[in-house]
Design an enzyme around this catalytic site. Structure first.
Site, short mmCIF file in Angstrom:
data_model
loop_
_atom_site.label_atom_id
_atom_site.label_comp_id
_atom_site.label_asym_id
_atom_site.label_seq_id
_atom_site.Cartn_x
_atom_site.Cartn_y
_atom_site.Cartn_z
N ASN A 158 -12.72 16.06 -0.60
CA ASN A 158 -13.51 14.82 -0.63
C ASN A 158 -14.82 15.09 -0.32
OD1 ASN A 158 -14.01 11.81 -1.01
ND2 ASN A 158 -14.53 11.91 1.26
N THR A 159 -15.51 14.28 -1.33
CA THR A 159 -17.37 14.50 -1.07
C THR A 159 -17.69 13.15 -0.37
OG1 THR A 159 -19.55 15.08 -2.16
CG2 THR A 159 -17.64 13.92 -3.48
N HIS A 160 -18.68 13.42 0.42
CA HIS A 160 -19.07 11.99 1.25
C HIS A 160 -20.60 12.27 1.16
CE1 HIS A 160 -18.97 8.82 3.96
NE2 HIS A 160 -19.70 9.08 4.86
N ARG A 173 0.67 -1.13 -0.01
CA ARG A 173 -0.22 -0.16 -0.10
C ARG A 173 0.96 1.40 0.05
NH1 ARG A 173 -5.51 0.83 0.41
NH2 ARG A 173 -5.36 -1.34 -0.60
N ASP A 200 -12.54 9.93 6.09
CA ASP A 200 -13.47 10.87 6.14
C ASP A 200 -13.66 11.78 7.57
OD1 ASP A 200 -15.74 8.16 4.92
OD2 ASP A 200 -14.57 9.84 3.85
C1 GRF Z 1 -20.81 9.92 -4.60
O1 GRF Z 1 -22.06 9.85 -3.60
C2 GRF Z 1 -19.74 10.11 -3.34
O2 GRF Z 1 -19.89 10.81 -2.31
C3 GRF Z 1 -19.34 8.68 -3.01
O3 GRF Z 1 -19.54 7.84 -4.03
C4 GRF Z 1 -20.45 8.55 -5.00
C5 GRF Z 1 -19.71 8.66 -6.42
O4 GRF Z 1 -20.46 8.49 -7.42
N1 GRF Z 1 -18.07 8.31 -2.28
P1 GRF Z 1 -20.07 8.64 -8.86
O5 GRF Z 1 -19.15 7.67 -9.21
O6 GRF Z 1 -19.72 9.99 -8.97
O7 GRF Z 1 -21.51 8.58 -9.58
#
Ligand code: GRF
Length: 225
Positions: free
Chosen positions: A129-131, A87, A167
Site C-alpha cells: 500500500n502507498t500512503h 463486508r 495503515d
Molecule cells: C495517493 O496519494 C495515495 O497514497 C492515496 O490516494 C492517492 C491516490 O491518488 N491513498 P490517485 O488516485 O492514484 O491519483
C-alpha cells in the site's frame, strides 16, 4: 596425443539467448483518479521493468483509474461493497476476483477500503500500500489534511506491506516532502504524489526482483545482488 582438428562442418557453439524472466503479474486496487496506476503503467513500458499490471480492481465504477486502465488495455473489475450482503462477503468476493488473475503482488494505489481476513488469508504478505504521510503519523483516509491541520513542517509518503490494521503494516520505504507556507490540502497532496509515484515504482521493482524479508515485525526489501 594432440586433439584432432575440428571437422570443417563443425558449427561454432550458438550463444544461448539470455533468459529474461517474464514480468511478475501485479493487480492494482484503486478507488480514485489513478495517477499512481498511471505511474506504474509508464514504468512497465521501460525495457526490463520486472512487473506488469495485469488487472485493475476498484470498489466503485466511478473511479477515474478504471479509465486509465482501459486506456492502457488493462482489464478492469468493479467489486462494490454495496453489491454484497455484508463486508465479509464483499471481502471474500474481492479475494476471489483478485485470485482469479493469479497475481504475484497486489498494489493498493489509492484504495479506500480496508482489506479483510479473507483477502489477507489469500494474498497476505504480497499486498503493498502507498500512503500520503510518514506513517505511523497520520494514518487513515485524510492523511494530508491531518498533517496540515497538525502544522507539521515535513510530511511525505510511505509504502508498506498491508496487514489487518489501518495503515499499520510493516514499512518498506518512505520519502519526505516539505510543507510550504500557504499549502492547502490539494497543493500539498499534489507534491506528495510526485514523490510517492517514484517511491512506489521503485518498491514494486525491488520487491519483485529481490523479495521482502520480515524480521522482528519489520520488513526490508532484499537486494537481489
Ligand atoms: C495517493 O496519494 C495515495 O497514497 C492515496 O490516494 C492517492 C491516490 O491518488 N491513498 P490517485 O488516485 O492514484 O491519483
Amino acid at each position: 596425443m594432440p586433439a584432432s582438428p575440428p571437422s570443417p562442418d563443425a558449427q561454432p557453439p550458438r550463444p544461448r539467448p539470455a533468459v529474461v524472466p517474464s514480468p511478475a503479474r501485479v493487480v492494482v486496487l484503486l478507488s480514485g483518479a489513478g495517477s499512481t496506476l498511471a505511474a506504474l503503467l509508464a514504468a512497465q513500458a521501460a525495457p526490463g521493468f520486472p512487473a506488469r499490471v495485469v488487472a485493475v480492481v476498484s470498489d466503485t465504477p466511478a473511479a477515474g483509474g478504471l479509465e486509465v486502465a482501459r486506456g492502457a488495455g488493462v482489464p478492469t473489475v468493479v467489486v462494490a461493497p454495496g453489491d454484497f450482503a455484508d463486508r465479509a462477503v464483499w471481502d471474500a468476493a474481492l479475494a476471489q476476483a483478485v485470485g482469479v488473475v493469479d497475481p504475484a503482488w497486489v498494489v493498493c494505489a489509492g484504495f479506500m477500503r480496508i482489506l479483510g481476513p479473507a483477502f489477507l488469508a489469500r494474498h497476505g504478505g504480497r499486498v503493498l500500500n502507498t500512503h500520503p504521510a510518514l506513517l505511523p503519523s497520520f494514518p487513515g483516509a485524510h492523511a494530508v489534511r491531518d498533517a496540515l491541520a497538525h502544522g507539521v513542517r515535513v510530511t511525505g509518503c510511505t509504502v508498506h506491506l498491508v496487514d489487518e490494521g489501518v495503515d499499520t503494516g510493516p514499512i518498506l520505504a518512505q520519502a519526505a516532502v516539505q510543507v510550504h507556507d500557504g499549502d492547502d490540502e490539494a497543493a500539498l497532496h499534489k507534491r506528495i504524489k510526485v514523490v510517492e509515484r517514484d517511491l512506489l515504482v521503485d518498491v514494486v521493482a525491488r520487491a519483485v526482483r529481490g523479495g521482502i524479508v520480515l524480521e522482528h515485525g519489520r520488513a526490508r526489501l532484499v537486494d537481489p545482488g
